[in-house]
Write an enzyme that holds these catalytic residues in place. Structure first.
Site, short mmCIF file in Angstrom:
data_model
loop_
_atom_site.label_atom_id
_atom_site.label_comp_id
_atom_site.label_asym_id
_atom_site.label_seq_id
_atom_site.Cartn_x
_atom_site.Cartn_y
_atom_site.Cartn_z
NE ARG A 28 -4.34 1.62 2.13
CZ ARG A 28 -4.65 2.49 3.04
NH1 ARG A 28 -4.02 2.45 4.17
NH2 ARG A 28 -5.67 3.12 2.99
NE ARG A 31 -2.32 5.06 1.18
CZ ARG A 31 -3.26 5.74 1.98
NH1 ARG A 31 -4.47 6.05 1.64
NH2 ARG A 31 -2.59 6.29 3.28
CB CYS A 52 12.02 29.21 25.75
SG CYS A 52 12.00 27.77 26.29
CB CYS A 55 15.35 29.40 28.21
SG CYS A 55 15.95 28.84 26.28
CG ASN A 77 2.95 19.95 33.67
OD1 ASN A 77 2.67 20.83 33.29
ND2 ASN A 77 3.05 19.01 32.60
CG HIS A 116 15.44 27.27 23.03
ND1 HIS A 116 14.34 27.00 23.67
CD2 HIS A 116 14.86 27.76 21.79
CE1 HIS A 116 13.03 27.26 22.82
NE2 HIS A 116 13.52 27.69 21.61
CG ASN A 156 4.34 14.02 23.97
OD1 ASN A 156 4.22 12.86 23.69
ND2 ASN A 156 3.62 14.53 24.96
N GLY A 162 2.13 17.27 19.39
CA GLY A 162 1.70 18.16 20.34
C GLY A 162 2.40 18.60 21.28
CB SER A 164 3.52 23.95 22.92
OG SER A 164 3.58 23.75 24.31
CG HIS A 167 14.25 24.19 26.25
ND1 HIS A 167 14.72 25.55 26.49
CD2 HIS A 167 14.81 23.41 26.90
CE1 HIS A 167 15.78 25.20 26.95
NE2 HIS A 167 15.76 23.78 27.55
CG HIS A 169 10.27 19.54 27.29
ND1 HIS A 169 9.93 20.12 26.11
CD2 HIS A 169 8.88 19.22 27.79
CE1 HIS A 169 8.90 20.41 25.75
NE2 HIS A 169 8.25 19.72 26.75
CD GLN A 171 4.56 16.40 29.74
OE1 GLN A 171 3.82 16.40 30.64
NE2 GLN A 171 4.07 16.65 28.39
CG HIS A 284 5.93 0.68 28.90
ND1 HIS A 284 5.16 0.05 27.86
CD2 HIS A 284 5.40 1.57 29.23
CE1 HIS A 284 3.99 0.75 27.67
NE2 HIS A 284 4.15 1.78 28.50
CG HIS A 299 10.32 -2.43 26.87
ND1 HIS A 299 9.74 -2.94 28.29
CD2 HIS A 299 9.06 -2.10 26.08
CE1 HIS A 299 8.39 -3.05 27.98
NE2 HIS A 299 7.92 -2.43 26.90
CE1 TYR A 319 -10.43 -2.30 9.18
CE2 TYR A 319 -8.13 -2.16 9.96
CZ TYR A 319 -9.40 -2.88 9.78
OH TYR A 319 -9.29 -4.15 9.94
CD GLN A 326 -2.97 -0.07 6.67
OE1 GLN A 326 -2.75 1.38 7.08
NE2 GLN A 326 -2.61 -0.69 5.71
O1 LIG Z 1 1.55 18.55 28.64
P1 LIG Z 1 2.00 18.95 27.25
O2 LIG Z 1 3.11 18.71 26.58
O3 LIG Z 1 1.61 20.47 27.37
O4 LIG Z 1 0.81 18.18 26.37
C1 LIG Z 1 0.81 17.31 25.43
O5 LIG Z 1 1.17 15.97 26.12
C2 LIG Z 1 0.17 15.42 26.88
C3 LIG Z 1 0.76 14.08 27.51
O6 LIG Z 1 1.22 13.28 26.56
C4 LIG Z 1 -1.16 15.36 26.50
O7 LIG Z 1 -1.96 15.09 27.18
C5 LIG Z 1 -1.47 16.77 25.56
O8 LIG Z 1 -2.71 16.45 24.77
C6 LIG Z 1 -0.17 17.08 24.74
O9 LIG Z 1 -0.60 18.21 24.04
O1 LIG Z 2 -7.91 5.45 2.53
P1 LIG Z 2 -7.47 6.75 2.72
O2 LIG Z 2 -8.60 7.55 2.83
O3 LIG Z 2 -6.43 7.16 1.55
O4 LIG Z 2 -6.54 6.90 3.96
C1 LIG Z 2 -7.06 7.24 5.00
O5 LIG Z 2 -7.72 6.35 5.95
C2 LIG Z 2 -7.16 4.96 6.12
C3 LIG Z 2 -8.17 4.16 6.57
O6 LIG Z 2 -8.64 4.62 8.05
C4 LIG Z 2 -5.95 5.18 6.98
O7 LIG Z 2 -5.44 3.82 6.90
C5 LIG Z 2 -4.87 6.16 6.22
O8 LIG Z 2 -3.65 6.31 6.87
C6 LIG Z 2 -5.65 7.40 6.21
O9 LIG Z 2 -4.77 8.25 5.38
#
Ligand SMILES: O=P(O)(O)O[C@H]1O[C@H](CO)[C@@H](O)[C@H](O)[C@H]1O
Ligand SMILES: O=P(O)(O)O[C@H]1O[C@H](CO)[C@@H](O)[C@H](O)[C@H]1O
Lengths: 350, 350
Positions: A28, A31, A52, A55, A77, A116, A156, A162, A164, A167, A169, A171, A284, A299, A319, A326
């Site tokens: 796939r 595509r 920031c 910082c 936090n 930073h 993250n 997500g 923001s 810098h 870091h 959590q 984990h 791990h 899906y 998938q």
């Molecule tokens: O805590 P942050 O970095 O502002 O927020 C980010 O990480 C969190 C923990 O995975 C999530 O719940 C938030 O949705 C995401 O935006």
């Molecule tokens: O089949 P589409 O619309 O090209 O693709 C979209 O939907 C699929 C099914 O949820 C996902 O697997 C793809 O990652 C998404 O980009």
């Protein structure tokens, strides 16, 4: 009838850690893509950003001043999802559809470096060792608190994940209950341990080291591989070679080896699309519930969203949400691609 | 010690459909957002787009010509994740970490309307009834194929949900195995049915109809509510009031009522942030495996990503991937906000 070819034919693979399947559609990836493109991360950040909130020496939203820290730096936090306050609660024990319970916990932010504009692949191994030492200290200190039974260390990275603030870091969310994914994993590790009197992940690692198909990099103490059941296109897992239930079990050599493999894996990630590679990563390991956990093996998961380029990610949507995860390229192919990346960061090659 | 207040205190809620928990942090919606903004969908699309591969009369990537269709239109996905070919496979039955099996299936695309610039909330109820008739036909026809045991009907709407074409359409992935999420749900529905000799979702619905706290809208035959255990900020579920295992069990009145509630729910979604509201939706119903399924009750999930505005979504990342799903406003609050939206589409109000 044609015989099953795992490299070509649509198939499902089984994940023994969480007892779930993933649908693999090797063909796939061909595509065309006309969908959303992500915004590229900025390539020229300053070493210090006066706006920031992470910082050194800057003031955070709540008015607190960051110290002039020189290595890693941890603080509570400011917008924690968990609170430390103890709440009175009586579980009615009757069967109802409205089952809820208060959850106590502590959320912390771990700055990896005062600079930073650095990320793990660009940091010195010694600085990453310092981050690991911080994780060890936090795991110990938080784990000691009587009501804390689990310490989730994660990062993250990248706005697409997500995050923001660029810098560097991560959590830590520490709490009373085992989170859903950890509990699932523990149940499966435990069932395997009870049945075989051995450790699922260590046994799995032995098999992978023999086959060599999904190994990305390896050193004396750790292996980074694309799991047979990976769902994200370039998902990897770092596994300790020796039986280590938790990060505080590491020897000094193992700390260095872990810092090294973290750097080397993330360099390959950055090199793949010549971009600061986004991901969510997380460790984990054994819970801090005071019980023996021989079934656990330390791990670390890396779940990077990118699929085709620095701006085109894999969407886990319809899906995947209603049915099952998938993936479009095989884990073996991904491992081969990651393995073939240079060990020198692309920015240092020029 | 303060007593537990579900509207204010961090807590976990239990989802009996998949046997998983969600972390709810009601206070957290107050935190400021400096992260990624999504791109707004275009507000002025033509009724016909000559470059769209879904518009009537246009040619698709594989060279096929779309007919001049006037209602809904179904075709085989040109880049299907599943293939129909039968593959020879012998399961070794021995326990290994490399458990895989070929998966056979069919993927189809369902265009909801010939008009490029319409979406469900803007379509006539009669046209939505036609989409439902198409879903019924597909469920029957695909379900009749001997190796097809599950028919997953779903829609990805909006570029933020990986949808690459605004032309109103959904997909159907039909396959031999029960996908992971469906199997989990079935196991829990079945366990409840065996224990109580009644239907989990119908019993749950009775409770919700009494409490009225999480109901968004309701008509004679269907209810749209924010489930007690919802993970997405504005997640909803449409449940049939009568015991209907599958979409082909609907009476003509129920088809009309379902079309009506689909339109009314998505109008409220669009009105919430005055935008074409992105989501993934999908129908969960009895599998087509030829077995009786009294434990199943027809329902449709809506998983919309937006949290704060038309451009700021909830990121299910680090903690959510490693630990468990986390939400920032309570389902009760979300239901109240959705319920208070006008029943007239914002574009028709001006
Ligand atoms: O805590 P942050 O970095 O502002 O927020 C980010 O990480 C969190 C923990 O995975 C999530 O719940 C938030 O949705 C995401 O935006
Ligand atoms: O089949 P589409 O619309 O090209 O693709 C979209 O939907 C699929 C099914 O949820 C996902 O697997 C793809 O990652 C998404 O980009």
């Amino acid at each position: 009838m044609r015989k099953f070819d795992i490299n070509e034919d649509p198939h499902r693979r089984y994940n023994p850690l969480i007892n779930e399947w993933v649908l693999v559609s090797p063909h796939r990836s061909k595509r065309p893509w006309q969908g959303q493109n992500e915004v590229l991360p900025s390539d020229s950040l300053p070493e210090y950003d006066p706006t920031c909130y992470l910082c050194p020496g800057n003031v955070r939203v709540n008015g607190e001043l960051n110290p002039a820290y020189e290595k890693s730096f941890v603080f509570e936090n400011d917008f924690a999802a968990l609170k430390q306050e103890e709440i009175a609660f009586e579980d009615s024990k009757e069967e109802t559809f409205f089952k809820a319970q208060p959850e106590r916990g502590i959320s912390r932010v771990v700055c990896f470096s005062p600079k930073h504009n650095l990320t793990l692949p660009q940091m010195e191994v010694a600085s990453i060792e310092d981050v690991i030492a911080t994780w060890q200290r936090e795991y110990t200190d938080l784990g000691k608190i009587d009501y804390i039974n689990h310490v989730q260390i994660f990062e993250n990275k990248g706005s697409v994940m997500g995050c923001s603030n660029p810098h560097p870091h991560g959590q830590i969310w520490a709490q009373s209950s085992l989170p859903t994914e950890v509990e699932k994993t523990q149940n499966n590790l435990k069932a395997y341990f009870d049945k075989h009197k051995s450790n699922l992940l260590l046994d799995y690692l032995q098999q992978e080291l023999k086959l060599k198909e999904r190994i990305v990099i390896e050193n004396e103490h750790f292996v980074a591989l694309v799991p047979f059941w990976a769902i994200w296109p370039y998902e990897t897992m770092i596994i300790a070679k020796r039986h280590l239930e938790k990060i505080t079990d590491f020897s000094q050599d193992e700390v260095t080896a872990f810092a090294t493999i973290l750097k080397e894996l993330t360099i390959r990630y950055d090199n793949l699309f010549e971009t600061s590679f986004p991901y969510s990563s997380g460790i984990h390991q054994a819970p801090t519930d005071g019980i023996a956990h021989p079934e656990w093996q330390f791990h670390m998961h890396f779940y990077p969203p990118l699929l085709r380029s620095a701006t085109v990610k894999k969407f886990m949507v319809g899906y995947e949400m209603m049915g099952e995860s998938q993936r479009d390229i095989t884990p073996e192919k991904s491992a081969e691609i990651l393995r073939s990346q240079s060990g020198i960061h692309y920015k240092d090659q020029k």
